[in-house]
Design an enzyme around this catalytic site. Structure first.
Site, short mmCIF file in Angstrom:
data_model
loop_
_atom_site.label_atom_id
_atom_site.label_comp_id
_atom_site.label_asym_id
_atom_site.label_seq_id
_atom_site.Cartn_x
_atom_site.Cartn_y
_atom_site.Cartn_z
N GLY B 40 0.85 -1.19 0.00
CA GLY B 40 0.00 0.00 0.00
C GLY B 40 0.88 1.24 0.00
O GLY B 40 1.90 1.29 0.71
N GLY B 42 -0.37 4.67 0.04
CA GLY B 42 -1.05 5.93 0.37
C GLY B 42 -0.17 6.71 1.33
O GLY B 42 1.05 6.53 1.37
N GLY B 45 1.80 4.29 3.70
CA GLY B 45 2.75 3.43 3.00
C GLY B 45 3.87 4.21 2.31
O GLY B 45 5.05 3.86 2.43
N HIS B 266 -20.63 9.39 7.33
CA HIS B 266 -20.51 10.83 7.13
C HIS B 266 -21.85 11.39 6.66
O HIS B 266 -22.45 10.86 5.73
CB HIS B 266 -19.43 11.09 6.06
CG HIS B 266 -18.92 12.48 6.07
ND1 HIS B 266 -19.67 13.52 5.62
CD2 HIS B 266 -17.74 13.00 6.48
CE1 HIS B 266 -18.96 14.64 5.75
NE2 HIS B 266 -17.79 14.34 6.27
N ARG B 333 -20.85 14.16 13.49
CA ARG B 333 -21.22 13.39 12.31
C ARG B 333 -22.23 12.28 12.59
O ARG B 333 -23.20 12.11 11.85
CB ARG B 333 -19.96 12.72 11.74
CG ARG B 333 -19.02 13.71 11.11
CD ARG B 333 -17.76 13.02 10.63
NE ARG B 333 -16.89 13.99 9.95
CZ ARG B 333 -15.70 13.71 9.46
NH1 ARG B 333 -15.19 12.50 9.58
NH2 ARG B 333 -14.99 14.63 8.85
N HIS B 403 -17.78 6.14 5.43
CA HIS B 403 -16.68 7.03 5.06
C HIS B 403 -15.33 6.55 5.56
O HIS B 403 -14.32 6.73 4.90
CB HIS B 403 -17.01 8.41 5.64
CG HIS B 403 -15.96 9.42 5.45
ND1 HIS B 403 -15.43 9.68 4.21
CD2 HIS B 403 -15.30 10.23 6.32
CE1 HIS B 403 -14.51 10.63 4.34
NE2 HIS B 403 -14.40 10.95 5.60
#
Lengths: 176, 639
Positions: B40, B42, B45, B266, B333, B403
């Site tokens: 990963g 993102g 990572g 959300h 939320r 979300h």
């Protein structure tokens, strides 16, 4: 609405490829262009035919994964990503032609999926910032005029998300 | 087995500093002898891979997308928190810690959250040095905003694209190490299994998504930075490719899964428009600063936004303002989401029946169209692009959507899972957000784990490891490859009648109805038995065309959906096992007279760690008690 899709089918990068035609009924104007493809693919699988391979991921206009040449334009008639294009942008009865990115630097992998690693090679050839993790000054010790920060963020969006490739350069000029 | 969180002794504020000193170090000359696998790319990572490579480790990084910069971190809009106190408004590390613990409804670890708040300040420095274009004041200094109901302004942001800018920074650092030859990057590669040698994580099995080739990779440690599992609901704000497969495969090899039922919903997303819907789009919750949420007092079937304008004030129910006079439209939320659901359950939903209005007419009248446009122009454009409705002229329609997932692989203070040598970072772990995550905290956690935690804690483990590499010819790798191949052949040979998406949609609907915004024992039990039936049917009746040795996106989806089904059942078990309400987990049986989530701190102040015990067998629950020494547990109220 009803549409006719003319889609580029190519089994792999050795295959010559050809256009295939798919008439689709009951297209909702609220569908995104990719959702229309989802529906078509579902029906192809049901009929035992190979679904059309296309790249996509975030489906909210930011990741840059979706592609497609639609009626001869990258991402279709709007200045947006294919995932943000909706069927209301087309006319009832229209024939829509969908091709993969057409550039020798993006060879076709399958159907509408192309290899875009040439972009990675550009970045890895030196398009990065040489800053190690740690040992950096406090963030507010590097003041940057607001005007420059604003322009940079717009520019970066245009340059980094190749949604709008190839008109990226053109758009960038508009912003500047 | 016990769950040892390995939290260092000593006062809260000194734990991390002390721990950093006590950890073993790897000699700089020896770091190159170790190989680290990062799955990963993102925020967690990419930042981990780059930082570890800078230290001198050899890194192999994997992502299923065609580039690391596609990772879904890119889609985060709002911002990133940091306790900089640049605004001189009373923020501090302790306040950010306190807000995060309280926001998580007291179901996270004090020590982890404190460390997160502590390193938050370093993240901003790091990102600015990389050139991330954060918003600035005219004087050239950084701008902040208040976000998600926080009473201080500690959120740094880059227009509505903070996640994108931060990811491009981490991606740039990663590219530098790829160019240096310290990181070997594998794109369009999906991890399909974890390999243990001698009880330690020593490698992974991947599938090259273009050629279909199954490959073995060995290393001295494995880091899972694979994000959350929101797509178990089919419809969520996650990217279509986001999945739980890597984490779930690791779970089946011994990594405990913690608090799987803690998911965040959300409130301000664009509603479903039809059965073709493939994903849901989130709009920043900053919209609730000026928008008023309402439904008609008496149900009007199929009410359209353009017809809402003519409904007189007296016939409108601004239900959040009515029920929560002091917080009004700015309730948290989960409260906003649940109340929208109640209105729709009563039959007063608008549009398809699963939507409520978010109306800017009063704000436009008060501040002028120009002001509203300056604040929300990009969101209004996005809304119009997707729905075709113009929110300057008529109310928006919104509905809640899944979300973020607070649950994830159980990790100790060092981010190591219950499998030695296997780590989980970012959304993939469970550690920092408790039962509810605050806005602008996901980016903070991903980067904290990758830039400033793992580079220290990984060394402490590697220092105990021999340099020798394990060969991928070992039987452990061969067995894992065989299992992966068998599973793929099974999926390809079933040739049933239902598509992968049909199964996924059905699973998603079950999860949404019974394990979504509010949960009951009865509903959860029903969901459990129906998921079991669906799983059985999947393996008998799924239709995956094409072969294994080619780009086959249906096959990719099928493998992921099979894992989501198993995870879905565990989420339901976890929700059943927790009869209290806390944060995003609302059990209807446990609420205050005001209808708020009611915790049961005496009995349920623990982390639920689930241990896999074998296919089709119930999982084992292991509890890690949560001890609060620095905060006082309170009941939320927003009246």
């Amino acid at each position: 609405m009803k549409i006719t899709l003319k889609v580029w089918r190519q089994k792999n990068n050795q295959d010559k490829g050809r256009f295939a035609t798919y008439p689709i009924e009951d297209v909702s104007t609220d569908m995104s262009f990719l959702e229309m493809f989802d529906v078509l693919n579902e029906s192809l699988v049901k009929k035992g035919e190979d679904p059309i391979a296309f790249d996509h991921d975030c489906r909210e206009g930011i990741c840059g994964m979706c592609s497609m040449y639609i009626n001869g334009r990258p991402h279709g008639p709007l200045q947006t990503t294919t995932c943000q294009l909706h069927m209301r942008s087309f006319k009832d009865g229209e024939t829509i032609t969908v091709e993969p990115w057409r550039a020798s630097s993006f060879p076709v992998i399958k159907d509408l999926v192309v290899d875009r690693t040439s972009f990675e090679r550009i970045q890895q050839a030196g398009g990065f910032v040489s800053v190690n993790t740690g040992g950096v000054p406090d963030a507010n010790e590097i003041p940057i005029p607001k005007r420059i920060a604003d322009v940079a963020s717009i520019q970066q969006r245009v340059l980094d998300v190749e949604h709008v490739w190839p008109p990226a350069r053109m758009l960038q000029l508009c912003y500047l | 087995m016990n769950l040892d969180s390995k939290i260092p002794d000593g006062p809260l504020a000194e734990k991390w500093t002390k721990h950093k000193f006590n950890m073993k170090l790897v000699n700089p000359a020896n770091k190159r002898k170790y190989e680290v696998i990062v799955v990963g790319t993102g925020l967690a990572g990419a930042s981990a891979a780059a930082s570890l490579a800078e230290l001198g480790y050899n890194v192999k990084a994997f992502c299923f997308q065609d580039s690391p910069r596609r990772a879904h971190s890119i889609a985060a809009q709002g911002g990133i928190n940091a306790a900089k106190n640049y605004q001189n408004d009373g923020d501090s590390v302790f306040r950010l810690f306190y807000d995060t613990i309280k926001g998580g409804d007291y179901r996270s670890r004090e020590a982890n959250v404190y460390r997160l708040a502590e390193v938050s300040v370093n993240i901003i420095d790091q990102c600015v040095a990389q050139g991330v274009p954060f918003a600035r004041e005219y004087g050239g200094l950084l701008d902040n905003r208040s976000f998600g109901g926080a009473q201080v302004s500690r959120t740094f942001y880059a227009r509505g694209q903070t996640g994108q800018q931060l990811l491009l920074g981490a991606y740039s650092a990663l590219n530098r190490q790829i160019a240096n030859g310290k990181v070997k990057m594998y794109t369009r590669s999906e991890m399909l299994d974890l390999v243990l040698v001698g009880g330690k994580a020593r490698g992974i099995i991947t599938r090259d998504l273009i050629t279909g080739k199954i490959e073995s990779h060995s290393g001295h440690a494995v880091l899972l930075c694979t994000g959350g599992y929101g797509n178990v609901f089919f419809l969520s704000t996650n990217a279509k490719g986001s999945n739980v497969t890597a984490a779930w495969r690791a779970h089946k090899k011994g990594a405990y899964f913690a608090n799987p039922c803690f998911t965040q919903i959300h409130p301000t997303c664009i509603p479903v428009s039809g059965s073709h819907q493939s994903k849901l789009t989130l709009m920043s919750e900053s919209l609730r600063n000026d928008g008023r949420v309402w439904v008609p007092k008496t149900a009007i079937k199929g009410l359209k936004a353009k017809d809402a304008v003519s409904i007189p004030e007296a016939d409108r129910d601004y239900f959040l303002e009515r029920k929560y006079p002091s917080f009004g439209n700015l309730v948290p939320r989960d409260v906003a989401s649940r109340n929208a659901k109640y209105m729709c359950d009563e039959g007063r939903g608008v549009g398809s029946g699963l939507a409520v209005f978010l109306d800017f007419a009063d704000a436009i009248k008060r501040d002028g169209k120009k002001t509203i446009e300056a604040k929300y122009g990009n969101l209004f454009d996005m809304y119009q692009q997707i729905t075709g409705d113009n929110p300057y002229e008529m109310p928006m329609m919104i509905y809640p959507a899944v979300h973020y997932t607070m649950g994830g692989l159980w990790v100790d203070y060092n981010l190591m899972t219950s499998v030695p040598g296997l780590y989980a970072l970012g959304e993939a772990n469970f550690s920092d957000h408790g039962a509810n995550r605050l806005g602008a905290s996901a980016l903070m956690q991903g980067l904290a784990d990758g830039y400033f935690v793992i580079p220290y804690t990984l060394g402490d483990y590697l220092a105990t490891m021999p340099y020798e590499k394990v060969s991928t010819d070992r039987p452990e790798f061969k067995e894992a490859i065989e299992a992966v191949n068998n599973r793929i052949s099974k999926l390809l040979s079933t040739r049933g009648k239902k598509t992968v998406d049909e199964f996924h949609r059905e699973l998603g609907l079950l999860m949404w109805d019974y394990c979504g915004m509010s949960r009951t024992e009865e509903g959860l039990k029903k969901a459990k038995s129906r998921i079991q039936e669906l799983r059985k049917e999947f393996w008998e009746n799924v239709n995956v065309l094409g072969g294994g040795n080619e780009l086959n996106m249906e096959l990719e989806k099928a493998g992921r959906v099979a894992d989501f089904m198993e995870l879905g059942e565990l989420m339901v078990d976890d929700a059943l096992n927790r009869p209290e309400s806390c944060g995003g987990h609302f059990r209807e049986e446990s609420q205050t007279p005001e209808g708020e989530a009611k915790r049961m701190d005496d009995e349920y102040s623990f982390v639920a760690g689930w241990e896999y015990t074998g296919d089709g067998k119930p999982e084992n629950l292991i509890k890690e008690p949560l001890i609060f020494e620095n905060v006082k547990l309170t009941q939320r109220s927003y009246k």
